[in-house]
Write a protein that holds these residues in place. Structure first.
Motif, PDB file in Angstrom:
ATOM      1  N   ARG A   6       0.833  -1.195   0.000  1.00 13.23           N
ATOM      2  CA  ARG A   6       0.000   0.000   0.000  1.00 13.23           C
ATOM      3  C   ARG A   6       0.874   1.254   0.000  1.00 13.23           C
ATOM      4  N   LEU A   7       0.282   2.372  -0.383  1.00 19.35           N
ATOM      5  CA  LEU A   7       0.982   3.657  -0.457  1.00 19.35           C
ATOM      6  C   LEU A   7       0.551   4.564   0.687  1.00 19.35           C
ATOM      7  N   PHE A   8       1.507   5.345   1.197  1.00 15.33           N
ATOM      8  CA  PHE A   8       1.221   6.257   2.311  1.00 15.33           C
ATOM      9  C   PHE A   8       1.755   7.648   1.982  1.00 15.33           C
ATOM     10  N   GLU A   9       1.103   8.639   2.591  1.00 16.39           N
ATOM     11  CA  GLU A   9       1.421  10.036   2.289  1.00 16.39           C
ATOM     12  C   GLU A   9       2.699  10.511   2.950  1.00 16.39           C
ATOM     13  N   ALA A  14       3.456   5.716   7.332  1.00 15.94           N
ATOM     14  CA  ALA A  14       3.925   4.392   6.926  1.00 15.94           C
ATOM     15  C   ALA A  14       4.398   3.580   8.129  1.00 15.94           C
ATOM     16  N   HIS A  15       5.211   4.206   8.988  1.00 14.49           N
ATOM     17  CA  HIS A  15       5.720   3.481  10.161  1.00 14.49           C
ATOM     18  C   HIS A  15       4.619   3.234  11.189  1.00 14.49           C
ATOM     19  N   ALA A  16       3.637   4.133  11.266  1.00 13.64           N
ATOM     20  CA  ALA A  16       2.519   3.929  12.189  1.00 13.64           C
ATOM     21  C   ALA A  16       1.709   2.696  11.772  1.00 13.64           C
ATOM     22  N   ALA A  17       1.551   2.513  10.483  1.00 15.27           N
ATOM     23  CA  ALA A  17       0.829   1.335   9.997  1.00 15.27           C
ATOM     24  C   ALA A  17       1.575   0.049  10.355  1.00 15.27           C
ATOM     25  N   ASP A  19       3.609  -0.303  12.866  1.00 18.15           N
ATOM     26  CA  ASP A  19       3.489  -0.463  14.327  1.00 18.15           C
ATOM     27  C   ASP A  19       2.184  -1.170  14.680  1.00 18.15           C
ATOM     28  N   ARG A  20       1.108  -0.845  13.979  1.00 15.78           N
ATOM     29  CA  ARG A  20      -0.169  -1.506  14.255  1.00 15.78           C
ATOM     30  C   ARG A  20      -0.119  -2.990  13.860  1.00 15.78           C
ATOM     31  N   LEU A  21       0.621  -3.283  12.814  1.00 15.37           N
ATOM     32  CA  LEU A  21       0.786  -4.693  12.445  1.00 15.37           C
ATOM     33  C   LEU A  21       1.550  -5.446  13.527  1.00 15.37           C
ATOM     34  N   VAL A  22       2.582  -4.822  14.066  1.00 19.83           N
ATOM     35  CA  VAL A  22       3.378  -5.448  15.130  1.00 19.83           C
ATOM     36  C   VAL A  22       2.516  -5.651  16.369  1.00 19.83           C
ATOM     37  N   GLU A  23       1.655  -4.677  16.688  1.00 21.69           N
ATOM     38  CA  GLU A  23       0.747  -4.838  17.823  1.00 21.69           C
ATOM     39  C   GLU A  23      -0.193  -6.026  17.622  1.00 21.69           C
ATOM     40  N   GLY A  24      -0.477  -6.324  16.376  1.00 16.64           N
ATOM     41  CA  GLY A  24      -1.313  -7.494  16.057  1.00 16.64           C
ATOM     42  C   GLY A  24      -0.504  -8.767  15.906  1.00 16.64           C
ATOM     43  N   GLU A  25       0.749  -8.735  16.390  1.00 14.63           N
ATOM     44  CA  GLU A  25       1.637  -9.896  16.436  1.00 14.63           C
ATOM     45  C   GLU A  25       2.167 -10.303  15.069  1.00 14.63           C
ATOM     46  N   GLU A  26       2.201  -9.369  14.128  1.00  9.17           N
ATOM     47  CA  GLU A  26       2.897  -9.607  12.867  1.00  9.17           C
ATOM     48  C   GLU A  26       4.353  -9.182  13.051  1.00  9.17           C
ATOM     49  N   PRO A  27       5.317 -10.033  12.759  1.00  6.87           N
ATOM     50  CA  PRO A  27       6.726  -9.690  12.950  1.00  6.87           C
ATOM     51  C   PRO A  27       7.122  -8.450  12.146  1.00  6.87           C
ATOM     52  N   ARG A  28       7.863  -7.553  12.755  1.00  3.25           N
ATOM     53  CA  ARG A  28       8.272  -6.320  12.082  1.00  3.25           C
ATOM     54  C   ARG A  28       9.147  -6.622  10.855  1.00  3.25           C
ATOM     55  N   GLY A  29       9.929  -7.669  10.954  1.00  3.17           N
ATOM     56  CA  GLY A  29      10.822  -8.002   9.859  1.00  3.17           C
ATOM     57  C   GLY A  29      10.118  -8.439   8.584  1.00  3.17           C
ATOM     58  N   ARG A  30       8.810  -8.655   8.627  1.00  2.00           N
ATOM     59  CA  ARG A  30       8.068  -9.064   7.439  1.00  2.00           C
ATOM     60  C   ARG A  30       7.512  -7.864   6.673  1.00  2.00           C
ATOM     61  N   SER A  31       7.802  -6.671   7.140  1.00  2.00           N
ATOM     62  CA  SER A  31       7.334  -5.450   6.471  1.00  2.00           C
ATOM     63  C   SER A  31       8.515  -4.584   6.056  1.00  2.00           C
ATOM     64  N   PHE A  85      -6.140  -9.426   8.244  1.00  2.00           N
ATOM     65  CA  PHE A  85      -5.763  -8.441   9.257  1.00  2.00           C
ATOM     66  C   PHE A  85      -4.737  -7.455   8.689  1.00  2.00           C
ATOM     67  N   VAL A  86      -3.740  -7.965   7.977  1.00  2.00           N
ATOM     68  CA  VAL A  86      -2.718  -7.102   7.389  1.00  2.00           C
ATOM     69  C   VAL A  86      -3.342  -6.155   6.378  1.00  2.00           C
ATOM     70  N   GLN A  87      -4.192  -6.691   5.522  1.00  2.00           N
ATOM     71  CA  GLN A  87      -4.816  -5.860   4.498  1.00  2.00           C
ATOM     72  C   GLN A  87      -5.706  -4.779   5.119  1.00  2.00           C
ATOM     73  N   THR A  88      -6.519  -5.152   6.101  1.00  7.92           N
ATOM     74  CA  THR A  88      -7.411  -4.181   6.742  1.00  7.92           C
ATOM     75  C   THR A  88      -6.624  -3.085   7.447  1.00  7.92           C
ATOM     76  N   THR A  89      -5.530  -3.478   8.097  1.00  9.81           N
ATOM     77  CA  THR A  89      -4.710  -2.508   8.824  1.00  9.81           C
ATOM     78  C   THR A  89      -4.056  -1.509   7.878  1.00  9.81           C
ATOM     79  N   LEU A  90      -3.513  -1.976   6.779  1.00 18.19           N
ATOM     80  CA  LEU A  90      -2.877  -1.075   5.821  1.00 18.19           C
ATOM     81  C   LEU A  90      -3.902  -0.211   5.084  1.00 18.19           C
ATOM     82  N   ASP A  91      -5.058  -0.783   4.794  1.00 15.88           N
ATOM     83  CA  ASP A  91      -6.097  -0.028   4.084  1.00 15.88           C
ATOM     84  C   ASP A  91      -6.641   1.126   4.923  1.00 15.88           C
TER      85      ASP A  91
END
Length: 224
Positions: A6-9, A14-17, A19-31, A85-91
């Motif tokens: 996804r694209l961010f302004e 971008a980093h806030a998005a 961070d929300r993925l990491v809070e949802g237990e998605e590893p930071r290294g996968r982004s 979850f990843v898609q909804t968070t980024l969207d």
């Protein structure tokens, strides 16, 4: 799992998005984040495509987004069930949602094709097993009369049906008699017009009660 991009302004968005993925237990290294102000931003896009972090079909759209000053976030879900979850968070905070064409697989049913199972596609049945028939008892009728056992054929299950008995087998040798098992063990049938010549049944056949006579038992007779 396929990456979701996804694209961010801004860099902060971008980093806030992420961070929300990491809070949802998605590893930071996968982004990953690609900053459009970096001199090698377009080279980073190509490197991410080569590494599988970005889908190749999105390359041109992302290169154009770099020219517009958009920050790129691409994340590969850790598990199959976390993709939504990843898609909804980024969207939730992305921009230019129409700039990246949603992915549609060329083969919408890879697992079914792998197993050789028929599937429904474009609202019409592509199955070679059944079709809906409103006139049948259960709404199912066979499409092919040449194969009355499609499931057995599908899973390569052998059938009990054999058109001919094995040549020279006991079944073939007995097939000419109306009661092969009785004949094989020497049992006499009631339907035979004549008794076996010389058998005990033939010797007793002239007497009305051969077994009683054989045992010396007196019987009632019309002559008595």
């Amino acid at each position: 799992m396929l990456p979701i991009t996804r694209l961010f302004e801004s860099e902060a968005a971008a980093h806030a998005a992420i961070d929300r993925l990491v809070e949802g237990e998605e590893p930071r290294g996968r982004s990953i984040v690609i900053n459009p102000t970096d001199l090698d931003a377009k080279a980073q896009v190509d490197a991410a495509v080569a590494a599988g972090s970005i889908m190749e079909k999105h390359r041109d759209s992302l290169l154009a987004a770099v020219d517009r000053g958009r920050f790129i976030v691409s994340s590969r879900p850790q598990f199959l069930n976390t993709g939504s979850f990843v898609q909804t968070t980024l969207d939730a905070t992305c921009v230019d949602p129409d700039a990246i064409v949603d992915y549609t697989p060329a083969n919408p049913s890879p697992f079914s094709d792998l197993l050789g199972m028929p599937v429904l596609w474009n609202t019409s049945s592509k199955t070679e097993l059944w079709e809906f028939n409103k006139d049948s008892s259960f709404g199912i009728s066979l499409l092919s009369h040449d194969n009355p056992t499609p499931l057995s054929s599908l899973f390569r299950i052998p059938l009990l049906k054999t058109p001919k008995s094995a040549r020279g087998s006991s079944v073939e040798r007995m097939s000419g008699t109306s009661a092969p098992f009785s004949s094989k063990i020497g049992m006499k049938l009631l339907s035979e017009p004549k008794t076996a010549r010389g058998s005990s049944v033939e010797r007793w056949s002239s007497r009305s009660a051969p077994f009683s006579g054989f045992l010396g038992l007196r019987v009632l007779s019309k002559d008595d």
